[in-house]
Design an enzyme around this catalytic site. Sequence first.
Site, PDB file in Angstrom:
ATOM      1  N   ARG A 266       0.939  -1.254  -0.100  1.00 15.95           N
ATOM      2  CA  ARG A 266       0.370  -0.010  -0.143  1.00 15.95           C
ATOM      3  C   ARG A 266       1.218   1.264  -0.006  1.00 15.95           C
ATOM      4  O   ARG A 266       1.346   1.265   1.036  1.00 15.95           O
ATOM      5  CB  ARG A 266      -1.379   0.461   1.561  1.00 15.95           C
ATOM      6  CG  ARG A 266      -1.744   1.638   1.872  1.00 15.95           C
ATOM      7  CD  ARG A 266      -2.244   1.155   2.507  1.00 15.95           C
ATOM      8  NE  ARG A 266      -2.631   0.899   3.686  1.00 15.95           N
ATOM      9  CZ  ARG A 266      -1.401   1.374   4.861  1.00 15.95           C
ATOM     10  NH1 ARG A 266      -1.192   2.732   4.652  1.00 15.95           N
ATOM     11  NH2 ARG A 266      -0.815   1.337   5.754  1.00 15.95           N
ATOM     12  N   HIS A 270      -3.537   4.368   4.480  1.00 18.90           N
ATOM     13  CA  HIS A 270      -4.798   3.657   5.163  1.00 18.90           C
ATOM     14  C   HIS A 270      -6.026   3.999   4.345  1.00 18.90           C
ATOM     15  O   HIS A 270      -6.273   3.378   3.858  1.00 18.90           O
ATOM     16  CB  HIS A 270      -4.535   2.978   6.283  1.00 18.90           C
ATOM     17  CG  HIS A 270      -5.893   1.904   6.864  1.00 18.90           C
ATOM     18  ND1 HIS A 270      -5.944   1.194   6.506  1.00 18.90           N
ATOM     19  CD2 HIS A 270      -6.809   2.095   7.308  1.00 18.90           C
ATOM     20  CE1 HIS A 270      -6.930   0.480   6.405  1.00 18.90           C
ATOM     21  NE2 HIS A 270      -7.861   1.399   7.528  1.00 18.90           N
ATOM     22  N   TYR A 279       4.065   6.274  10.726  1.00 21.62           N
ATOM     23  CA  TYR A 279       4.687   4.680  11.318  1.00 21.62           C
ATOM     24  C   TYR A 279       5.546   4.308  10.790  1.00 21.62           C
ATOM     25  O   TYR A 279       6.707   3.217  10.824  1.00 21.62           O
ATOM     26  CB  TYR A 279       3.285   3.353  11.811  1.00 21.62           C
ATOM     27  CG  TYR A 279       2.291   3.930  10.779  1.00 21.62           C
ATOM     28  CD1 TYR A 279       2.598   2.890   9.567  1.00 21.62           C
ATOM     29  CD2 TYR A 279       1.274   4.717  10.822  1.00 21.62           C
ATOM     30  CE1 TYR A 279       1.244   3.178   8.330  1.00 21.62           C
ATOM     31  CE2 TYR A 279      -0.128   4.532   9.911  1.00 21.62           C
ATOM     32  CZ  TYR A 279       0.649   3.655   8.363  1.00 21.62           C
ATOM     33  OH  TYR A 279      -0.993   4.188   7.794  1.00 21.62           O
TER      34      TYR A 279
HETATM   35  C1  LIG Z   1     -13.662  -6.473  12.970  1.00 19.50           C
HETATM   36  C2  LIG Z   1     -13.005  -5.610  13.174  1.00 19.50           C
HETATM   37  N1  LIG Z   1     -12.113  -5.095  13.727  1.00 19.50           N
HETATM   38  C3  LIG Z   1     -11.315  -3.810  13.738  1.00 19.50           C
HETATM   39  C4  LIG Z   1     -11.855  -2.921  12.798  1.00 19.50           C
HETATM   40  C5  LIG Z   1     -10.799  -1.608  11.844  1.00 19.50           C
HETATM   41  N2  LIG Z   1      -9.951  -1.535  11.094  1.00 19.50           N
HETATM   42  C6  LIG Z   1     -10.272  -0.910  10.286  1.00 19.50           C
HETATM   43  S1  LIG Z   1      -9.169  -1.357   8.820  1.00 19.50           S
HETATM   44  C7  LIG Z   1      -8.343  -2.185  10.233  1.00 19.50           C
HETATM   45  C8  LIG Z   1      -6.549  -2.950   9.640  1.00 19.50           C
HETATM   46  C9  LIG Z   1      -7.463  -3.473   8.228  1.00 19.50           C
HETATM   47  O1  LIG Z   1      -5.973  -4.225   8.218  1.00 19.50           O
HETATM   48  P1  LIG Z   1      -5.553  -5.047   6.795  1.00 19.50           P
HETATM   49  O2  LIG Z   1      -7.350  -6.323   6.230  1.00 19.50           O
HETATM   50  O3  LIG Z   1      -4.626  -5.860   6.201  1.00 19.50           O
HETATM   51  O4  LIG Z   1      -6.453  -4.393   4.844  1.00 19.50           O
HETATM   52  P2  LIG Z   1      -6.128  -3.448   4.415  1.00 19.50           P
HETATM   53  O5  LIG Z   1      -6.912  -2.229   5.369  1.00 19.50           O
HETATM   54  O6  LIG Z   1      -4.482  -2.895   4.619  1.00 19.50           O
HETATM   55  O7  LIG Z   1      -6.832  -3.421   3.002  1.00 19.50           O
HETATM   56  C10 LIG Z   1      -9.245  -2.323  10.965  1.00 19.50           C
HETATM   57  C11 LIG Z   1      -8.056  -3.132  12.233  1.00 19.50           C
HETATM   58  C12 LIG Z   1     -12.987  -3.642  11.679  1.00 19.50           C
HETATM   59  N3  LIG Z   1     -13.036  -2.462  10.618  1.00 19.50           N
HETATM   60  N4  LIG Z   1     -13.596  -4.168  11.818  1.00 19.50           N
END
Ligand SMILES: Cc1ncc(C[n+]2csc(CCOP(=O)(O)OP(=O)(O)O)c2C)c(N)n1
Length: 375
Positions: A266, A270, A279
């Site tokens: 990425r 985010h 970070y």
């Molecule tokens: C069940 C849940 N826990 C926490 C969150 C908060 N949250 C939003 S995005 C994220 C990180 C996701 O990272 P990843 O799975 O690597 O996907 P990316 O965004 O990098 O594509 C988190 C923890 C959420 N949306 N749903």
Amino acid sequence: MGPAASRHGVAAQPQHDILQLITSEGIRIPNEEYDRWVEDITDDRLAGLYEDMVVIRRIDKEATFLQRQGELALWPPLLGQEAAQIGSGRALRDDDFVFPSYRENGVAYCRGVKSEDILRVWRGNAHSGWDPYSINMATPQIIIGAQSLHAVGYAMGIKYDGASSVAVTYFGDGATSQGDVNESLVFAASFQVPVIFFCQNNHWAISEPVGLQSSVPIADRAPGFGIPGIRVDGNDVLAVLAATRVALDRARTGGGPTFIEAVTYRMGPHTTADDPKKYRDDNELQDWVEKDPISRVEALLTRQGKFTDNFQAKVQATADRVAAEMRSGCISMVEPEPMDVFSNVYSSPNSMLDRQRDQYASYLASFEAAEEVAQ
Ligand SMILES: Cc1ncc(C[n+]2csc(CCOP(=O)(O)OP(=O)(O)O)c2C)c(N)n1
């Protein structure tokens, strides 16, 4: 700190087992096992995949501008993940069904979604952006990993129907630590359903680096569930296409699920609400800029004499047209009425929602009453 250790003291992800067909420098690498899966990708078709990637990068940029101009509440950029999304998205048939997270705007483009519909939910204009059954793609899932359960359930249905379509679920590296994803893997393996788990390992789950949550390559987790895993260079559109075709073929012919880890990065934040400088080391970003999914195909097409000025201008014009249509579609969206937020939530009466609707109606009415007093 040795080369195999990350700053968290966890072993770095070994790179030796990654499927790659085009290097970062744009050199085509022959592969005995996978070449036959992309035999039909002529130079012209490769040029088509290139155009797709340029268009979705342009869509992404325009959406980021729209967010910065206050037209969208939030936007989750896919910058850097174009090959993972186009390579997999273009491998699918219309009757396959996609269960995405919130970042699969490129896959949505492949499914033929109207560009402004990609933005609808981020503008807060509707609960969801499109009719899932019109493009065989569920609307964005914000609950990390929940869509993997939906995909496995849908794949179960495909199996009972005796159909040859496949359910494909997309999620990030962070999602692989969620219970939902792990439960989906167990269930998919037990029932050998036609599903692909497509993990875009973009190295960060917001501010958590992948090395902190997984001391082994993520694809190596899958065999523990009884599911074959493929680790592919997620910035290599051809390799991703090949890997996805292999997984689709396995699913269509009764071979059950496959887990694909597309190793990508990425390059942006985010979401537009995040600042990765807080970070992330800038050198890491620079390393990945050199592995850009678009420039390596450009280098390959150049070597093949296909990357002419005319071609470049045509691609740019297409990307600009799509972005302009998306912008005007976004800005001219009809604003919903405040009470519309309660519509289309449940298909049958729901007393809790009814109470919320009544409370919100009287809250709004209190403003009208106050205005009348003021006049
Ligand atoms: C069940 C849940 N826990 C926490 C969150 C908060 N949250 C939003 S995005 C994220 C990180 C996701 O990272 P990843 O799975 O690597 O996907 P990316 O965004 O990098 O594509 C988190 C923890 C959420 N949306 N749903």
